[in-house]
Design an enzyme around this catalytic site. Structure first.
Site, mmCIF file in Angstrom:
data_model
loop_
_atom_site.group_PDB
_atom_site.id
_atom_site.type_symbol
_atom_site.label_atom_id
_atom_site.label_comp_id
_atom_site.label_asym_id
_atom_site.label_seq_id
_atom_site.Cartn_x
_atom_site.Cartn_y
_atom_site.Cartn_z
ATOM 1 N N HIS A 112 0.557 -1.454 -0.163
ATOM 2 C CA HIS A 112 0.364 -0.017 -0.161
ATOM 3 C C HIS A 112 1.407 1.989 -0.243
ATOM 4 O O HIS A 112 0.098 2.660 -0.586
ATOM 5 C CB HIS A 112 -0.776 0.068 1.085
ATOM 6 C CG HIS A 112 -2.000 0.709 1.514
ATOM 7 N ND1 HIS A 112 -1.592 1.858 2.651
ATOM 8 C CD2 HIS A 112 -2.830 1.578 0.207
ATOM 9 C CE1 HIS A 112 -3.219 2.825 2.213
ATOM 10 N NE2 HIS A 112 -3.077 3.107 0.931
ATOM 11 N N GLY A 148 -23.789 -13.661 -1.816
ATOM 12 C CA GLY A 148 -22.516 -13.708 -2.611
ATOM 13 C C GLY A 148 -21.401 -14.191 -2.395
ATOM 14 O O GLY A 148 -21.123 -13.756 -1.030
ATOM 15 N N GLU A 194 -4.415 7.927 6.608
ATOM 16 C CA GLU A 194 -6.008 7.329 6.215
ATOM 17 C C GLU A 194 -5.860 5.958 7.414
ATOM 18 O O GLU A 194 -7.025 5.914 7.296
ATOM 19 C CB GLU A 194 -4.921 6.039 4.727
ATOM 20 C CG GLU A 194 -6.278 5.504 4.143
ATOM 21 C CD GLU A 194 -4.953 4.903 3.157
ATOM 22 O OE1 GLU A 194 -6.144 4.231 2.405
ATOM 23 O OE2 GLU A 194 -4.007 5.752 2.543
ATOM 24 N N LEU A 197 -31.481 -8.423 2.230
ATOM 25 C CA LEU A 197 -30.671 -9.150 2.374
ATOM 26 C C LEU A 197 -29.937 -9.615 1.517
ATOM 27 O O LEU A 197 -30.352 -9.114 0.484
ATOM 28 C CB LEU A 197 -31.006 -10.400 3.030
ATOM 29 C CG LEU A 197 -30.430 -11.734 3.001
ATOM 30 C CD1 LEU A 197 -31.383 -13.014 4.198
ATOM 31 C CD2 LEU A 197 -30.532 -12.629 1.524
ATOM 32 N N GLU A 210 1.696 2.045 -3.249
ATOM 33 C CA GLU A 210 0.897 2.345 -4.242
ATOM 34 C C GLU A 210 1.250 4.102 -3.901
ATOM 35 O O GLU A 210 1.254 5.100 -5.439
ATOM 36 C CB GLU A 210 -0.454 1.647 -4.140
ATOM 37 C CG GLU A 210 -1.231 2.702 -4.530
ATOM 38 C CD GLU A 210 -2.140 2.574 -3.662
ATOM 39 O OE1 GLU A 210 -3.251 3.809 -3.113
ATOM 40 O OE2 GLU A 210 -3.258 2.123 -2.988
ATOM 41 N N HIS A 211 0.790 4.469 -3.263
ATOM 42 C CA HIS A 211 1.503 6.001 -2.646
ATOM 43 C C HIS A 211 2.747 6.348 -3.307
ATOM 44 O O HIS A 211 2.251 7.684 -3.640
ATOM 45 C CB HIS A 211 1.377 5.827 -1.895
ATOM 46 C CG HIS A 211 0.016 6.500 -0.368
ATOM 47 N ND1 HIS A 211 -1.036 6.937 0.369
ATOM 48 C CD2 HIS A 211 -0.699 5.631 -0.488
ATOM 49 C CE1 HIS A 211 -1.904 7.017 0.500
ATOM 50 N NE2 HIS A 211 -1.953 6.005 0.286
#
Length: 485
Positions: free
Chosen positions: A128, A411, A209, A408, A131-132
């Protein structure tokens, strides 16, 4: 030769409309006014602005990038007017090009098959953090704000996210400026800088974050589910990271471990005892060095998929995109594999979470074998279709009639390479909040009923017909949504 701001040649063109607009100064030109156009960028410029563009010597022709595979035979919805092309480059990067002559924005999305599951155990959140950091300067464009400033000045925006096994980067921009945006974007995956100054500042953004996520019920529930997994499986990891987990690592001192050596005999038997000393240590590791190592190890072209949407023709998009992304190195990175199952020893467990805001949710989760290879048949959709049905006689109809449940959904909630999760989530009423055991009994009664009955063809055909109809008459996505899908 006269060239556009991206360096492509300008050609005279005849306007089809009564007036033409200059993409540099915004002036309206009458029908007979001389104008120049870049077909690759869809860039039009008036005669006055053409004079202000610095001419460049004609560059030597760049040899075309060889293509391993190419196909325009891509199935699309009946009402989709776009054209599509699949291309595979020699560096194993797979690309989908989308030509949309009516688009008001161009867009691109690149997905890397690496996420926080690959974080080193000693540096949770590294994927992560990387990514920044990719947004903050490359060798070709070293200014930290160059990419975001270019997009902002040209009607664009960008974003990215890090998931369990994937990291995605995407942007949109005015069509005329797609070449400049793609050039900057491609450098993320070729030569990032990870400067010392940006590293320190962006760590504070990661901390902010994470602090925001602590007040999000969605994030809290997701992390609770991860912590319930086996510590030996990467599903258990903390993927966001913070200033405590992302730091320079001090050297770990040498430790000695006494282990039996092959060929030794028991002391009780009167023979000699053989043993060996095993030394282990860890040198110091700067977080910046860890970023470079992670990028070099995992950001391989064979683990990437790219989609570009533009106003240009497919041939022009191919001419634009391939030279920019062909230099991404390919180390033939194999797909990562994980030992064991994440929830094998933690099933039949109840987790209670106190929400930040007023929230009444009941979620039942079932770990499943991986389902990605079943993309043609999708057996889990048969179950979710019946458990999530809202008609009379359905589970929701029963629970709603008793005043216990407001909604409801059912999945797959996780579909990873080595496991999946099937989820039934119910929003409870105030009365239903005190009837959790009764609601679960009804849920498991419905599951047992499905288990007892053989699969019904009419259910499969209904699911198939709904999916086919949804695809055939799917409305056209916005360019950035199309690139991400």
């Amino acid at each position: 030769v006269e060239v556009c701001p991206s360096g492509h040649p300008l050609e005279p063109f005849a306007m089809e409309d009564e007036f033409g607009e200059c993409d540099l100064c915004g002036c309206d030109q009458p029908e007979d006014a001389p104008m120049r156009s870049c077909r690759i960028c869809d860039f039009d410029v008036c005669q006055s602005c053409t004079a202000n563009l610095a001419p460049r010597p004609r560059a030597a022709a760049v040899p075309p990038v060889p293509v391993v595979e190419r196909s325009d035979d891509i199935r699309k919805p009946a009402i989709d007017g776009r054209s599509y092309r699949y291309v595979k480059l020699p560096n194993e990067l797979r690309v989908v090009l989308v030509s949309d002559g009516e688009a008001d924005k161009a867009a691109a999305s690149l997905d890397v098959a690496v996420g926080h599951a690959c974080d080193p155990p000693e540096l949770p959140g590294l994927a992560h953090f990387l990514e920044h950091m990719l947004f903050l300067g490359t060798a070709k464009y070293p200014d930290e704000d160059d990419y975001t400033t270019f997009l902002a000045q040209n009607g664009g925006a960008s974003n990215a996210y890090t998931a369990f096994e994937n990291t995605n980067y995407h942007f949109e921009v005015l069509p005329a400026h797609l070449p400049g945006a793609l050039d900057r974007f491609a450098q993320f995956f070729i030569a990032p800088l990870f400067t010392e100054g940006a590293t320190g500042r962006e760590l504070k953004a990661i901390e902010s974050e994470n602090a925001k996520n602590l007040q999000s019920d969605t994030w809290r529930l997701a992390q609770l589910t991860r912590w319930a997994a086996s510590p030996e499986h990467p599903q258990h990891k903390f993927g966001t990271g913070n200033t405590e987990t992302l730091r320079d690592l001090a050297a770990r001192p040498v430790t000695l471990d006494l282990r039996p050596a092959p060929g030794g005999s028991s002391a009780a038997g009167g023979g000699a005892v053989r043993a060996r000393l095993v030394a282990s240590c860890r040198p110091p590791l700067a977080i910046r060095d860890a970023l470079f190592a992670f990028h070099q190890r995992h950001y391989s072209a064979n683990a990437m998929r790219l989609c570009v949407v533009g106003k240009q023709s497919l041939a022009e998009l191919e001419q634009l995109v391939l030279p920019l992304f062909y230099p991404i190195p390919n180390i033939n990175r194999p797909p990562p594999a994980w030992p064991g199952e994440p929830y094998a020893s933690t099933m039949r467990r109840a987790l209670v979470n106190v929400p930040v805001r007023q929230l009444r949710l009941l979620t039942a989760l079932w770990p499943m074998p991986p389902i990605r290879q079943l993309w043609r048949s999708k057996p889990h959709r048969y179950i979710s279709h019946l458990l999530g049905h809202e008609s009379e006689g359905s589970l929701l109809s029963l629970l709603k009639g008793r005043g216990w449940v407001d909604s409801l959904c059912a999945g797959e909630s996780v579909s990873a390479s080595d496991f999946a999760m099937f989820e039934v989530q119910m929003a409870l009423s105030e009365e239903g909040d005190g009837k959790v055991d009764e609601i679960l009994l009804e849920l498991f009664a419905a599951v047992n009923m499905l288990r007892a009955l053989p699969p019904a063809r009419w259910v499969f055909e209904e699911c198939s017909s709904l999916a086919e109809m949804g695809f055939r008459y799917k409305e056209q996505d916005e360019p950035m949504d199309a690139a991400n899908s």
